[in-house]
Design a protein around this motif. Structure first.
Motif, mmCIF file in Angstrom:
data_model
loop_
_atom_site.group_PDB
_atom_site.id
_atom_site.type_symbol
_atom_site.label_atom_id
_atom_site.label_comp_id
_atom_site.label_asym_id
_atom_site.label_seq_id
_atom_site.Cartn_x
_atom_site.Cartn_y
_atom_site.Cartn_z
ATOM 1 N N VAL A 1 -7.596 -8.465 -2.024
ATOM 2 C CA VAL A 1 -7.730 -7.345 -1.097
ATOM 3 C C VAL A 1 -6.760 -7.536 0.069
ATOM 4 O O VAL A 1 -5.867 -6.733 0.285
ATOM 5 C CB VAL A 1 -9.178 -7.181 -0.591
ATOM 6 N N ASP A 2 -6.933 -8.634 0.810
ATOM 7 C CA ASP A 2 -6.047 -8.820 1.963
ATOM 8 C C ASP A 2 -4.871 -9.730 1.633
ATOM 9 O O ASP A 2 -3.797 -9.566 2.188
ATOM 10 C CB ASP A 2 -6.820 -9.379 3.156
ATOM 11 N N LEU B 1 4.480 2.816 2.208
ATOM 12 C CA LEU B 1 3.862 2.834 3.540
ATOM 13 C C LEU B 1 3.720 1.450 4.162
ATOM 14 O O LEU B 1 4.062 1.250 5.330
ATOM 15 C CB LEU B 1 2.498 3.524 3.468
ATOM 16 N N ASP B 2 3.185 0.512 3.413
ATOM 17 C CA ASP B 2 2.972 -0.839 3.954
ATOM 18 C C ASP B 2 3.463 -1.894 2.984
ATOM 19 O O ASP B 2 3.154 -1.840 1.801
ATOM 20 C CB ASP B 2 1.475 -1.091 4.184
ATOM 21 N N LEU B 3 4.205 -2.832 3.511
ATOM 22 C CA LEU B 3 4.666 -3.950 2.700
ATOM 23 C C LEU B 3 4.477 -5.211 3.535
ATOM 24 O O LEU B 3 4.973 -5.303 4.654
ATOM 25 C CB LEU B 3 6.144 -3.774 2.333
ATOM 26 N N CYS B 4 3.739 -6.146 2.984
ATOM 27 C CA CYS B 4 3.340 -7.314 3.755
ATOM 28 C C CYS B 4 3.640 -8.587 2.979
ATOM 29 O O CYS B 4 3.300 -8.705 1.801
ATOM 30 C CB CYS B 4 1.843 -7.161 4.021
ATOM 31 N N ARG C 1 0.890 -1.154 0.000
ATOM 32 C CA ARG C 1 0.000 0.000 0.000
ATOM 33 C C ARG C 1 0.929 1.204 0.000
ATOM 34 O O ARG C 1 1.772 1.340 0.889
ATOM 35 C CB ARG C 1 -0.849 -0.024 1.267
ATOM 36 N N ASN D 1 -4.262 6.702 1.896
ATOM 37 C CA ASN D 1 -5.550 6.364 1.294
ATOM 38 C C ASN D 1 -5.433 5.345 0.170
ATOM 39 O O ASN D 1 -6.350 5.164 -0.623
ATOM 40 C CB ASN D 1 -6.236 7.628 0.767
ATOM 41 N N GLY D 2 -4.285 4.695 0.114
ATOM 42 C CA GLY D 2 -3.996 3.797 -0.998
ATOM 43 C C GLY D 2 -4.701 2.461 -0.941
ATOM 44 O O GLY D 2 -5.248 2.059 0.077
ATOM 45 N N GLU D 3 -4.665 1.789 -2.083
ATOM 46 C CA GLU D 3 -5.264 0.465 -2.185
ATOM 47 C C GLU D 3 -4.184 -0.587 -1.958
ATOM 48 O O GLU D 3 -3.028 -0.388 -2.310
ATOM 49 C CB GLU D 3 -5.875 0.301 -3.591
ATOM 50 N N ARG D 4 -4.590 -1.712 -1.391
ATOM 51 C CA ARG D 4 -3.661 -2.830 -1.230
ATOM 52 C C ARG D 4 -3.567 -3.553 -2.567
ATOM 53 O O ARG D 4 -4.589 -3.947 -3.115
ATOM 54 C CB ARG D 4 -4.194 -3.808 -0.179
ATOM 55 N N ILE E 1 -7.645 -10.629 -8.639
ATOM 56 C CA ILE E 1 -7.822 -9.453 -7.775
ATOM 57 C C ILE E 1 -7.762 -9.897 -6.316
ATOM 58 O O ILE E 1 -8.369 -10.890 -5.937
ATOM 59 C CB ILE E 1 -9.177 -8.785 -8.070
ATOM 60 N N THR F 1 -2.420 3.063 -8.351
ATOM 61 C CA THR F 1 -1.417 2.647 -7.367
ATOM 62 C C THR F 1 -0.036 2.498 -8.002
ATOM 63 O O THR F 1 0.966 2.981 -7.461
ATOM 64 C CB THR F 1 -1.845 1.335 -6.690
ATOM 65 N N CYS G 1 0.343 4.613 0.080
ATOM 66 C CA CYS G 1 0.106 5.780 0.928
ATOM 67 C C CYS G 1 -1.163 5.572 1.756
ATOM 68 O O CYS G 1 -1.868 4.586 1.588
ATOM 69 C CB CYS G 1 -0.058 7.015 0.049
#
Lengths: 476, 284
Positions: free
Chosen positions: B219-220, B85-88, B39, B43-46, B217, B71, B41
């Motif tokens: 999401v999580d 911001l986020d890396l998973c 993600r 307000n960003g999308e995963r 597609i 994105t 930023c």
């Protein structure tokens, strides 16, 4: 005692104090919280209704054993700080519980006043006290919690997942001075409280504040760490954690197994709600995550999640939202308040209907739904009447979006990467019911990953049992 | 946790770039076939992106992306030293890699070549003879040829316009190679859905195990939402936890390709808004 009796009798007859809420017509146009909470006057009025039973049945109905008469008494005495302290003694998330617990089957369901009249609005009072306290900064919250606990840097516990079960463990153990590290797979903390429960029922700011209070208490949170992938249970034990608590929930969505459920426009409740709640799709395109806006929306299932999805769809602009349910309104598992709110907002209940097929157009987009009429048969093991299909009675309904909210199964990630962890045939973790300990010594589990999908408060109850046992082992 | 961009390399200017990210905890666990969710930023999308390479010693992972929407366009604006911001991760099942008696053919198309690179490298590491077949519309859009040459004894190239290598489709090269060599142990394909479907069709008469890596597609990415569900052999599977790799002969590609179009209109809206608000500094 006898002197109090007439007054008590009168209390039982005083009607419950209503809680102000946004009018239905207004709230379906926004995502702000529906119920607005008591004012101090209303709270005092309601608190006065409690007859302070010597053997309070309400406490027996509470999975985390809140001293309910105790916290209500402090409201009557005007000491809200003390009231909050009583709540926090056993409940790490009172502002959340005041909003989302099924009080009618727990504390309020057991309230003696409910036998002849209306029970004390315990949930609303809990919410009032927690909200009042949270309006202060987290420093005050901290000092108001457990005072001056000696930190035990030598003891550390890891929690996998940052939902209600793990947060309860973290809150309980950190209050005893034990260092807790929480590892969360998503980018936000709170688990189902943030991805599942919509803003209009539980504002995320409330969850954040409860978590901030824990952070101030010394809990360390790590987001984007996937239990079972980025970090395994064995890694944590190897790193010297004295105990590990697994509270990863039961994420894997269940589907209906009817034709057409992979059509475009058919979502699991988890996907739909995660997009809207975590991805904040209600602000799209200001935020980047899109959610689908259906005109005619069918939601399958009738629990809290189904109500949340239906009410969300309405707020995102659906003309018609139907709850399609195989049984009748009486059997619906949702909280009464949610069902009531949904009906007020114009959600249609299509009871005694089972989906048999989702029909798409040539491009793979959902366009209609075929349902079959049902009738109720004999009660099954769960005590609910089982639905029976009525032969040949089918009906087609135009429908361009469907949400499947019929429950979730166990997520496989932890099981796959934790050798020696005993799972049952459905993939849920097997634990000692009293202590929460798994087949691996020092490793505990609780919440939906043990029981299957249940309530926030039951997950917290499990967290509390495990935390007590961890504390007993580490501190004795 | 945020992740710093240590290196950025433009592979196709303005269109495809490679980022080396500082992510020791992910690098330590990442295996071929895994992906990450990031993600950019607040307000960003995963979004999911396959890991193209890892360096466990340096604690880095490499990702390659094609600018396709908001994105990835935002990602393209970030410079070395800046943070995501986020890396998973690492997410998804690892590729099933073991010593094969015959060669493994790794087919890659477009950005998929980067993901295929990690899998091909894994096969090389266990001692398999790796044949890489890569394709693009034209020479300028071809990725990772030199990287693959470092360990693949055979790198076969095709372009749609014939500007480089064989003129035509990767499947034509694949068929020739399969005909020439009955000992091929496995075919792995990563790329656009029509390409993966064509690879599965091509290998079918040869009876060779065919693995495809799906880009549904998500999401999580951790098995929670079911957005990535695909029909495999008539059963619903989740690409994020059951995959992303599946038996190419069993995947319902038609359904996958239809599901990939679910948010097309909204993705376009989001991208247009971004382009309006963002002044491009690429040429400066």
């Amino acid at each position: 005692m006898s002197a109090n009796a007439p007054a008590d009798k009168k209390k039982g007859k005083t009607p419950r104090t209503p809680m102000p809420e946004q009018p239905a017509k207004v709230r379906v146009t926004n995502f702000s919280e529906v119920a607005l909470g008591y004012t101090p006057e209303l709270a005092l009025k309601e608190a006065h209704r409690c007859i302070q039973c010597k053997k309070p049945l309400c406490v027996k109905g509470c999975p985390v054993e809140i001293n309910i008469p105790g916290f209500i008494k402090k409201i009557v005495e005007g000491d809200l700080d003390a009231s909050y302290k009583v709540l926090r003694d056993t409940n790490s998330l009172p502002a959340v519980c005041g909003r989302v617990c099924p009080q009618e089957t727990q504390c309020e369901g057991n309230c003696i006043l409910g036998k002849k009249g209306e029970p004390v609005a315990i949930g609303r009072l809990e919410r009032f006290v927690a909200d009042t306290f949270m309006a202060k900064d987290s420093c005050e919250q901290l000092t108001g919690a457990q005072a001056c606990v000696m930190e035990r840097e030598d003891l550390k516990v890891a929690c996998i997942g940052a939902g209600p079960a793990s947060l309860t463990v973290a809150g309980y153990l950190s209050a005893l001075g034990i260092k807790v590290h929480v590892y969360e797979a998503l980018h936000e903390l709170g688990g189902v409280l943030v991805y599942g429960i919509p803003e209009f029922r539980l504002p995320k700011a409330i969850v954040r504040k409860e978590i901030d209070a824990m952070r101030a208490q010394g809990v360390e949170f790590h987001t984007n760490w996937v239990g079972g992938k980025t970090i395994t249970v064995q890694d944590l034990l190897d790193q010297g954690f004295n105990a590990v608590f697994i509270g990863v929930g039961a994420g894997l969505p269940k589907f209906l197994r009817v034709p057409g459920e992979n059509l475009i426009g058919v979502f699991s409740a988890n996907e739909y709600l995660t997009r809207v709640n975590l991805g904040r799709a209600f602000n799209f395109p200001k935020t980047d995550t899109p959610a689908y806006t259906g005109k005619n929306v069918a939601v399958f299932g009738a629990g809290n999640v189904a109500m949340d999805a239906a009410r969300t769809a309405k707020r995102l602009g659906a003309d018609r939202v139907m709850i399609v349910y195989r049984r009748t309104e009486k059997e619906m598992p949702a909280r009464l308040e949610e069902l009531h709110h949904a009906k007020e907002e114009g959600i249609e209940l299509m009871c005694l209907n089972a989906p048999v097929e989702l029909v798409g157009d040539e491009k793979g987009w959902l366009k209609s739904l075929t349902v079959q009429k049902m009738m109720l048969g004999e009660p099954d093991e769960s005590g609910r009447c089982s639905p029976i299909a009525c032969d040949g009675q089918f009906c087609d309904i135009p429908c361009d979006m469907a949400v499947i909210a019929v429950g979730t199964g166990s997520n496989p990630l932890i099981g796959q990467t934790t050798p020696g962890l005993e799972l049952n045939k459905w993939g849920y973790i097997v634990v000692n019911e009293e202590t929460g300990e798994t087949s691996i010594p020092g490793v505990f589990a609780g919440g939906d990953i043990v029981t299957g999908a249940a309530t926030v408060i039951s997950a917290m109850g499990a967290g509390r049992r495990a935390a007590k046992e961890i504390a007993r082992k580490l501190l004795s | 946790m945020p992740s710093r961009i240590l290196k950025k390399r433009s592979l196709i200017p303005g269109q495809t770039s490679e980022l080396v990210l500082d992510a020791p905890h992910i690098a330590a666990k990442a295996k071929p076939g895994n992906f990450v969710i990031l993600r950019v930023c607040e307000n960003g999308e995963r979004i999911p992106l396959t890991i193209a390479d890892t360096d466990k010693k340096a604690g880095t992972i490499t990702i390659v992306y094609l600018v396709l929407g908001k994105t990835t366009a935002h990602l393209e604006t970030l410079k070395e030293g800046e943070e995501i911001l986020d890396l998973c991760g690492p997410l998804g099942k690892d590729t099933d890699i073991h010593k094969l008696s015959g060669p493994v053919i790794c087919v890659g198309g477009g950005t998929g070549i980067a993901a295929m690179h990690h899998i091909a490298k894994g096969h090389h590491m266990v001692g398999n003879h790796v044949v890489a077949i890569i394709g693009a519309r034209n020479k300028d859009l071809l990725l990772f040829e030199n990287e693959l040459k470092r360990f693949c004894p055979e790198v076969l190239v095709s372009t749609d316009d014939g500007s480089y290598g064989h003129k035509g489709l990767v499947t034509e090269l694949l068929e020739q190679r399969l005909k020439a060599d009955p000992t091929v142990g496995e075919v792995v394909a990563v790329g656009p859905v029509p390409m993966m479907a064509a690879v599965a069709r091509t290998t079918k008469p040869f009876g060779v195990k065919t693995t495809v890596s799906l880009n549904s597609i998500m999401v999580d990415g951790i098995g929670m939402c079911g957005a990535c569900r695909v029909s495999v052999g008539g059963k619903t599977q989740f690409a994020c936890v059951d995959g992303p790799e599946f038996d190419g002969q069993l995947v319902d590609f038609k359904e996958l390709s239809s599901r990939l179009s679910a948010f097309k209109v909204m993705e376009q809206i989001s991208y247009e808004e971004f382009k309006k608000s963002h002044v491009c500094k690429c040429s400066s």
